[in-house]
Design a protein around this motif. Structure first.
Motif, PDB file in Angstrom:
ATOM      1  N   MET A   1      29.060  72.836  -3.425  1.00 29.62           N
ATOM      2  CA  MET A   1      28.149  72.199  -2.493  1.00 29.62           C
ATOM      3  C   MET A   1      26.768  72.026  -3.112  1.00 29.62           C
ATOM      4  O   MET A   1      26.067  71.045  -2.862  1.00 29.62           O
ATOM      5  CB  MET A   1      28.081  73.001  -1.190  1.00 29.62           C
ATOM      6  N   ARG A   2      26.345  73.018  -3.919  1.00 27.14           N
ATOM      7  CA  ARG A   2      25.042  72.917  -4.587  1.00 27.14           C
ATOM      8  C   ARG A   2      25.005  71.720  -5.529  1.00 27.14           C
ATOM      9  O   ARG A   2      23.984  71.040  -5.657  1.00 27.14           O
ATOM     10  CB  ARG A   2      24.745  74.211  -5.350  1.00 27.14           C
ATOM     11  N   ASP A   3      26.139  71.447  -6.218  1.00 19.15           N
ATOM     12  CA  ASP A   3      26.193  70.296  -7.124  1.00 19.15           C
ATOM     13  C   ASP A   3      26.048  68.989  -6.353  1.00 19.15           C
ATOM     14  O   ASP A   3      25.382  68.043  -6.804  1.00 19.15           O
ATOM     15  CB  ASP A   3      27.501  70.299  -7.909  1.00 19.15           C
ATOM     16  N   VAL A   4      26.694  68.916  -5.186  1.00 19.46           N
ATOM     17  CA  VAL A   4      26.584  67.716  -4.350  1.00 19.46           C
ATOM     18  C   VAL A   4      25.132  67.534  -3.899  1.00 19.46           C
ATOM     19  O   VAL A   4      24.588  66.410  -3.929  1.00 19.46           O
ATOM     20  CB  VAL A   4      27.518  67.823  -3.136  1.00 19.46           C
ATOM     21  N   ALA A   6      22.390  68.621  -5.339  1.00 14.95           N
ATOM     22  CA  ALA A   6      21.540  68.223  -6.467  1.00 14.95           C
ATOM     23  C   ALA A   6      21.724  66.752  -6.801  1.00 14.95           C
ATOM     24  O   ALA A   6      20.749  66.031  -7.075  1.00 14.95           O
ATOM     25  CB  ALA A   6      21.859  69.096  -7.684  1.00 14.95           C
ATOM     26  N   ARG A   7      22.966  66.267  -6.778  1.00 20.05           N
ATOM     27  CA  ARG A   7      23.212  64.868  -7.124  1.00 20.05           C
ATOM     28  C   ARG A   7      22.636  63.913  -6.078  1.00 20.05           C
ATOM     29  O   ARG A   7      22.122  62.828  -6.411  1.00 20.05           O
ATOM     30  CB  ARG A   7      24.724  64.639  -7.265  1.00 20.05           C
ATOM     31  N   ALA A   8      22.686  64.337  -4.803  1.00 20.41           N
ATOM     32  CA  ALA A   8      22.183  63.480  -3.728  1.00 20.41           C
ATOM     33  C   ALA A   8      20.686  63.641  -3.507  1.00 20.41           C
ATOM     34  O   ALA A   8      20.072  62.858  -2.762  1.00 20.41           O
ATOM     35  CB  ALA A   8      22.938  63.771  -2.432  1.00 20.41           C
ATOM     36  N   GLY A   9      20.103  64.681  -4.120  1.00 14.51           N
ATOM     37  CA  GLY A   9      18.666  64.932  -3.955  1.00 14.51           C
ATOM     38  C   GLY A   9      18.318  65.461  -2.587  1.00 14.51           C
ATOM     39  O   GLY A   9      17.255  65.132  -2.032  1.00 14.51           O
ATOM     40  N   VAL A  10      19.205  66.282  -2.023  1.00 18.53           N
ATOM     41  CA  VAL A  10      18.972  66.865  -0.701  1.00 18.53           C
ATOM     42  C   VAL A  10      19.250  68.366  -0.765  1.00 18.53           C
ATOM     43  O   VAL A  10      19.656  68.899  -1.798  1.00 18.53           O
ATOM     44  CB  VAL A  10      19.887  66.214   0.365  1.00 18.53           C
ATOM     45  N   SER A  11      19.058  69.041   0.344  1.00 18.34           N
ATOM     46  CA  SER A  11      19.347  70.471   0.394  1.00 18.34           C
ATOM     47  C   SER A  11      20.827  70.718   0.683  1.00 18.34           C
ATOM     48  O   SER A  11      21.532  69.832   1.184  1.00 18.34           O
ATOM     49  CB  SER A  11      18.505  71.137   1.485  1.00 18.34           C
ATOM     50  N   ALA A  12      21.283  71.944   0.381  1.00 14.18           N
ATOM     51  CA  ALA A  12      22.668  72.318   0.688  1.00 14.18           C
ATOM     52  C   ALA A  12      22.917  72.265   2.189  1.00 14.18           C
ATOM     53  O   ALA A  12      24.022  71.930   2.642  1.00 14.18           O
ATOM     54  CB  ALA A  12      22.970  73.708   0.138  1.00 14.18           C
ATOM     55  N   THR A  14      21.631  70.122   4.264  1.00 13.22           N
ATOM     56  CA  THR A  14      21.859  68.716   4.626  1.00 13.22           C
ATOM     57  C   THR A  14      23.299  68.310   4.289  1.00 13.22           C
ATOM     58  O   THR A  14      23.961  67.603   5.062  1.00 13.22           O
ATOM     59  CB  THR A  14      20.870  67.807   3.895  1.00 13.22           C
ATOM     60  N   VAL A  15      23.797  68.742   3.124  1.00 11.24           N
ATOM     61  CA  VAL A  15      25.188  68.467   2.759  1.00 11.24           C
ATOM     62  C   VAL A  15      26.124  69.039   3.809  1.00 11.24           C
ATOM     63  O   VAL A  15      27.072  68.377   4.256  1.00 11.24           O
ATOM     64  CB  VAL A  15      25.512  69.041   1.367  1.00 11.24           C
ATOM     65  N   SER A  16      25.855  70.264   4.225  1.00  7.65           N
ATOM     66  CA  SER A  16      26.693  70.907   5.232  1.00  7.65           C
ATOM     67  C   SER A  16      26.691  70.116   6.532  1.00  7.65           C
ATOM     68  O   SER A  16      27.737  69.931   7.169  1.00  7.65           O
ATOM     69  CB  SER A  16      26.203  72.341   5.475  1.00  7.65           C
ATOM     70  N   ARG A  17      25.524  69.623   6.939  1.00  7.71           N
ATOM     71  CA  ARG A  17      25.448  68.851   8.176  1.00  7.71           C
ATOM     72  C   ARG A  17      26.251  67.562   8.086  1.00  7.71           C
ATOM     73  O   ARG A  17      26.934  67.159   9.036  1.00  7.71           O
ATOM     74  CB  ARG A  17      23.983  68.540   8.488  1.00  7.71           C
ATOM     75  N   VAL A  18      26.176  66.895   6.922  1.00  5.48           N
ATOM     76  CA  VAL A  18      26.938  65.659   6.741  1.00  5.48           C
ATOM     77  C   VAL A  18      28.435  65.933   6.835  1.00  5.48           C
ATOM     78  O   VAL A  18      29.184  65.214   7.504  1.00  5.48           O
ATOM     79  CB  VAL A  18      26.585  64.996   5.393  1.00  5.48           C
ATOM     80  N   LEU A  19      28.882  66.984   6.160  1.00  6.83           N
ATOM     81  CA  LEU A  19      30.314  67.298   6.144  1.00  6.83           C
ATOM     82  C   LEU A  19      30.816  67.723   7.515  1.00  6.83           C
ATOM     83  O   LEU A  19      31.996  67.551   7.829  1.00  6.83           O
ATOM     84  CB  LEU A  19      30.605  68.392   5.105  1.00  6.83           C
ATOM     85  N   LYS A  20      29.916  68.278   8.324  1.00  7.46           N
ATOM     86  CA  LYS A  20      30.298  68.671   9.681  1.00  7.46           C
ATOM     87  C   LYS A  20      30.188  67.513  10.669  1.00  7.46           C
ATOM     88  O   LYS A  20      30.554  67.646  11.841  1.00  7.46           O
ATOM     89  CB  LYS A  20      29.406  69.814  10.162  1.00  7.46           C
ATOM     90  N   GLY A  21      29.633  66.366  10.210  1.00  7.87           N
ATOM     91  CA  GLY A  21      29.488  65.217  11.097  1.00  7.87           C
ATOM     92  C   GLY A  21      28.296  65.318  12.016  1.00  7.87           C
ATOM     93  O   GLY A  21      28.261  64.681  13.072  1.00  7.87           O
ATOM     94  N   SER A  22      27.300  66.096  11.633  1.00  9.35           N
ATOM     95  CA  SER A  22      26.118  66.259  12.474  1.00  9.35           C
ATOM     96  C   SER A  22      25.352  64.946  12.549  1.00  9.35           C
ATOM     97  O   SER A  22      25.223  64.210  11.563  1.00  9.35           O
ATOM     98  CB  SER A  22      25.207  67.357  11.905  1.00  9.35           C
ATOM     99  N   VAL A  33      24.825  61.454   0.315  1.00  9.30           N
ATOM    100  CA  VAL A  33      25.656  62.667   0.260  1.00  9.30           C
ATOM    101  C   VAL A  33      27.126  62.295   0.101  1.00  9.30           C
ATOM    102  O   VAL A  33      27.844  62.870  -0.732  1.00  9.30           O
ATOM    103  CB  VAL A  33      25.438  63.529   1.524  1.00  9.30           C
ATOM    104  N   LEU A  34      27.586  61.324   0.883  1.00  8.23           N
ATOM    105  CA  LEU A  34      28.992  60.926   0.796  1.00  8.23           C
ATOM    106  C   LEU A  34      29.321  60.333  -0.572  1.00  8.23           C
ATOM    107  O   LEU A  34      30.413  60.554  -1.114  1.00  8.23           O
ATOM    108  CB  LEU A  34      29.330  59.922   1.899  1.00  8.23           C
ATOM    109  N   ASP A  35      28.379  59.572  -1.144  1.00  5.21           N
ATOM    110  CA  ASP A  35      28.594  59.036  -2.484  1.00  5.21           C
ATOM    111  C   ASP A  35      28.693  60.162  -3.508  1.00  5.21           C
ATOM    112  O   ASP A  35      29.529  60.113  -4.431  1.00  5.21           O
ATOM    113  CB  ASP A  35      27.449  58.089  -2.862  1.00  5.21           C
ATOM    114  N   ALA A  36      27.835  61.173  -3.356  1.00  7.56           N
ATOM    115  CA  ALA A  36      27.865  62.312  -4.283  1.00  7.56           C
ATOM    116  C   ALA A  36      29.175  63.083  -4.149  1.00  7.56           C
ATOM    117  O   ALA A  36      29.763  63.527  -5.138  1.00  7.56           O
ATOM    118  CB  ALA A  36      26.674  63.237  -4.023  1.00  7.56           C
ATOM    119  N   VAL A  37      29.640  63.240  -2.910  1.00  6.50           N
ATOM    120  CA  VAL A  37      30.926  63.911  -2.675  1.00  6.50           C
ATOM    121  C   VAL A  37      32.041  63.152  -3.377  1.00  6.50           C
ATOM    122  O   VAL A  37      32.900  63.731  -4.050  1.00  6.50           O
ATOM    123  CB  VAL A  37      31.210  64.021  -1.162  1.00  6.50           C
ATOM    124  N   SER A  38      32.032  61.822  -3.251  1.00  7.90           N
ATOM    125  CA  SER A  38      33.064  61.000  -3.875  1.00  7.90           C
ATOM    126  C   SER A  38      32.977  61.061  -5.392  1.00  7.90           C
ATOM    127  O   SER A  38      33.985  61.207  -6.080  1.00  7.90           O
ATOM    128  CB  SER A  38      32.922  59.553  -3.393  1.00  7.90           C
TER     129      SER A  38
END
Length: 327
Positions: A1-4, A6-12, A14-22, A33-38
């Motif tokens: 998650m930290r790698d995602v 860093a690549r998206a330029g956001v906090s961990a 924020t990544v968690s919120r995106v993955l949870k659909g917040s 974030v979704l692009d970084a995940v992909s």
């Protein structure tokens, strides 16, 4: 998650919120974030997450004794069919009939918070399958019965199938019917031996120890045992084989010796009609054992406690039917 992150330029977070659909994330940030995940091929570790949250893993463990036997592959397919219908995943482990391996596999699955277990036990020492040892993880036994514990169980009619196949050999005129089977310590081996013995006694034939070969056979060693049995001057004219591996070995022996011996067997044998040996099989659907076991287990892991079965453990017996093949 930290790698995602860093690549998206956001906090961990924020990544968690995106993955949870917040909904508390802007559209452009969400897309980064979704692009970084992909790009990174990231997948959330659901097992670790569930463990942190104290949840179950969404996995059902199936522990069998011999993956080289097609019986267990079919059993697994039947269990998987039902488990997937309930949104769970099946995890398969092989014990090779070794108690220590079974104990390790079971404990590992419990530690991973498996939703439930289906186990083909390797012996009569089953204390590692008690509710206390399993931390109350639901359990169903398949193909072999409980010993010293209580559990839902799915069995095959081992005694009845062996008796019926042997009786058919006797009805075909054979008065010297041998037995090629598993060690007597195995429940299936003991029950199928008992069925063979019973069929002979009911026909007024006294079984002979010299007609019996029992051991931990595979196809190759079963062929050698069958050759030794059939090559005797006073040997049997027909042999009942206690599982499909033994039947295949005995077929090789009959063909190699050029013998006119007939065979009876337990379990279906693939391409039995092409073996060129008179063959009577007590058969059933191994996948149905897996399906029945999984259904019993799903009852026990139901999200609705009021829907879970109460009372004594349940036992299901899968019947057998005879199939005959000519040379």
């Amino acid at each position: 998650m930290r790698d995602v992150a860093a690549r998206a330029g956001v906090s961990a977070m924020t990544v968690s919120r995106v993955l949870k659909g917040s909904g508390r994330v802007g559209d452009s940030t969400r897309q980064r974030v979704l692009d970084a995940v992909s790009d990174l091929g990231y997948r959330r570790n659901e097992t670790a997450r569930n463990l942190r949250l104290g949840r179950q893993s969404g996995l059902v463990g199936l522990v069998v004794t011999n993956l080289a036997n097609p019986f267990y592959a079919q059993l697994a397919l039947g269990a998987e069919e039902v488990v997937q219908e309930h949104g769970l995943r099946l995890v398969l482990g092989n014990t090779a009939e070794q108690l220590a391996r079974e104990q390790d596999l079971v404990q590992d699955l419990v530690s991973r918070r498996a939703n439930g277990l289906i186990v083909v036990p390797s012996g009569s020492d089953q204390q590692h399958l008690s509710p206390a040892a399993l931390d109350s993880t639901p359990l169903v036994l398949a193909a072999r019965p409980p010993a010293g514990i209580e559990a839902d169980t799915v069995l095959v009619d081992d005694f009845g199938g062996a008796r019926a196949a042997t009786a058919r050999l006797v009805a075909d005129g054979h008065t010297r019917v041998g037995f090629l089977g598993n060690p007597p310590t195995l429940f299936t081996g003991a029950e199928r031996f008992r069925g063979w013995w019973s069929a002979l006694e009911e026909a007024g034939i006294q079984p002979r120890d010299t007609w019996v070969r029992r051991g931990p056979y595979d196809v190759v060693t079963a062929e050698a045992a069958a050759r030794e049995l059939l090559d005797r001057a006073d040997g049997p004219t027909a042999v009942f084989c206690a599982n499909n591996r033994l039947t295949l070995g005995a077929c090789r022996a009959v063909r190699g010796l050029g013998s006119a011996a007939a065979l009876g067997g337990f379990d279906a044998v693939e391409s039995a009609d092409l073996l060129g040996v008179p063959l009577t099989l007590a058969s059933y659907d191994p996948a149905e054992i897996g399906r029945r076991a999984a259904r019993l287990l799903m009852d026990r892991v139901s999200d609705d406690p009021g829907a879970r079965p109460t009372g004594p453990p349940r036992r299901t017996i899968i019947p057998t039917s005879l199939a005959e093949f000519t040379a």
